[in-house]
Design an enzyme around this catalytic site. Structure first.
Site, PDB file in Angstrom:
ATOM      1  N   GLU A   1       0.899  -0.964  -0.101  1.00  0.00           N
ATOM      2  CA  GLU A   1      -0.066  -0.038  -0.094  1.00  0.00           C
ATOM      3  C   GLU A   1       1.005   1.292   0.018  1.00  0.00           C
ATOM      4  O   GLU A   1       1.101   1.754   1.046  1.00  0.00           O
ATOM      5  CB  GLU A   1      -1.060  -0.143   1.166  1.00  0.00           C
ATOM      6  CG  GLU A   1      -2.031   1.018   1.109  1.00  0.00           C
ATOM      7  CD  GLU A   1      -2.001   2.108   2.315  1.00  0.00           C
ATOM      8  OE1 GLU A   1      -1.095   2.806   2.076  1.00  0.00           O
ATOM      9  OE2 GLU A   1      -2.668   1.907   3.105  1.00  0.00           O
TER      10      GLU A   1
ATOM     11  N   GLU B   1       4.427  11.321   0.122  1.00  0.00           N
ATOM     12  CA  GLU B   1       5.389  10.424   0.812  1.00  0.00           C
ATOM     13  C   GLU B   1       6.380   9.581   0.215  1.00  0.00           C
ATOM     14  O   GLU B   1       7.371   9.085   0.612  1.00  0.00           O
ATOM     15  CB  GLU B   1       4.622   9.339   2.035  1.00  0.00           C
ATOM     16  CG  GLU B   1       3.747  10.027   3.030  1.00  0.00           C
ATOM     17  CD  GLU B   1       3.047   9.133   3.829  1.00  0.00           C
ATOM     18  OE1 GLU B   1       2.969   7.694   3.709  1.00  0.00           O
ATOM     19  OE2 GLU B   1       2.329   9.396   5.085  1.00  0.00           O
TER      20      GLU B   1
END
Length: 389
Positions: free
Chosen positions: A131, A140
């Site tokens: 994920e 991120e």
């Protein structure tokens, strides 16, 4: 499991990043996103015979280990759970207790506490699961690690889950949100705050506050036009391509009104099952993102809005975003990689042009409901960014 490592550069944000994901509260937040977790479960178990049964699996950024556990349930022969944060120790503890509970996991999972970039001697695997996504798909920058795992450890005929993602961008209207954001700016426009004139800082405050992406759900009815899409194929994209993304768009307005910003969301393909974060879909912990313009853009129904969004990777494990919008088919657009951002618009055709800059890592979530309704924006009047003087 200890694996041989090789030296790699360490991003200055990594200690904070991995410390965040080592905490139970943040893992729980993701696990309790029932849309996310249940769809991953459905995708893994439904694709079990083809993707997992008897296969060797790499779970990148395993976190709590939930995808590793689901892979074992789907019939995986063995799973390598790679997790760089302290949560790896918690998953290892679960494995050590598999003699007394969770018997079905015993001997099935090897926990590797490491960044994928530092590993070199893992065996090639049949299936890569992860994920690796954040707000607006790319926040991120874990997708780059996902690509490293693909290139180093996935067999040539191996399977990736997710296999691709799609970013959607659309013009949005939300006078209340814009006005509440402007209220924060108004504080710094005060000329007598306990005897101090803050007004010289007004424009700096506006640049900063409007440069913060707003993460949260919004009503799909606030879309001024249908979204444009940009596909990122995880099976073929390179890590370098992920560091500089340009999304062109052409929208046709379905309403007459004001464009207060750009709304954005994404979906990912999990073995044929689509996990959507769209405003009309079930809510997820990723929500949607809005990039507010410092000056709204007037638009008539059926007019065309053209432009681009550029996302450049930065050292904060995130992206710097720039965008340009023009109304109509005649105005020239600047080059996304050498954009015109000197002001919100340029004279003479700039009355129908807007630009903006945002820092995705400076995203904000909450707003103060105490507003000054005497300001012009609360009656639908918006001050221009420049004057004709």
């Amino acid at each position: 499991m200890q694996a041989a490592t090789k030296t790699s550069s360490t991003d200055g944000r990594d200690p904070t990043y991995f410390s965040y994901y080592a905490q139970f509260v943040h893992q729980q937040n993701m696990l309790q996103d029932t849309v996310r977790t249940s769809l991953y479960q459905t995708a893994i178990l439904s694709n079990g015979p083809a993707f997992f049964a008897g296969k060797t699996v790499l779970d990148l950024g395993a976190g709590s280990g939930i995808l590793s556990y689901l892979a074992v349930r789907a019939g995986a022969n063995h799973v390598f759970a790679v997790e760089a944060s302290g949560m790896a120790d918690k998953v290892q503890k679960l494995m050590e207790y598999s003699h007394s509970t969770n018997h079905w996991l015993r001997g099935k999972i090897s926990v590797i506490k490491s960044k994928i970039e530092d590993l070199e001697n893992l065996p090639k695997v049949d299936t890569l699961i992860s994920e690796p996504i954040g707000v607006l798909l790319v926040h991120e920058r874990m997708l780059e690690s996902y690509i490293v795992a693909r290139d180093r450890f996935l067999k040539p005929d191996g399977v990736m889950m997710p296999s691709m993602g799609t970013i959607y961008v659309a013009p949005v209207t939300d006078a209340n949100l814009w006005s509440q954001t402007m209220t924060k700016v108004r504080f710094w426009e005060q000329q007598d705050f306990f005897g101090v004139d803050f007004s010289p800082l007004g424009q700096d405050a506006k640049d900063e506050i409007f440069g913060q992406p707003i993460v949260g759900g919004f009503d799909a009815r606030s879309l001024v036009a249908p979204a444009s899409s940009y596909i990122v194929d995880f099976r073929t994209v390179t890590a370098e391509e992920l560091k500089d993304i340009v999304i062109p768009f052409t929208w046709m307005a379905t309403y007459t009104g004001l464009v207060h910003g750009i709304g954005a969301w994404f979906d990912i393909n999990l073995g044929g099952y689509i996990l959507s974060t769209a405003p009309h879909a079930e809510r997820t912990h990723w929500h949607q993102v809005r990039l507010l313009l410092k000056e709204p853009l007037a638009i008539n129904a059926f007019e065309t809005i053209r432009g681009w969004i550029r996302m450049e990777a930065n050292p904060m494990r995130s992206y710097d975003i720039t965008a340009e919008l023009v109304v109509g088919n005649q105005a020239m657009l600047s080059n996304p990689r050498t954009p015109f951002l000197g002001s919100t618009r340029a004279i003479p055709d700039g009355f129908t042009r807007r630009t903006g800059k945002w820092a995705l890592h400076e995203q904000t979530y909450f707003f103060d409901n105490a507003v000054d309704a005497a300001k012009p924006e609360f009656v639908g009047l918006y001050q221009p960014e420049i004057s004709l003087d």
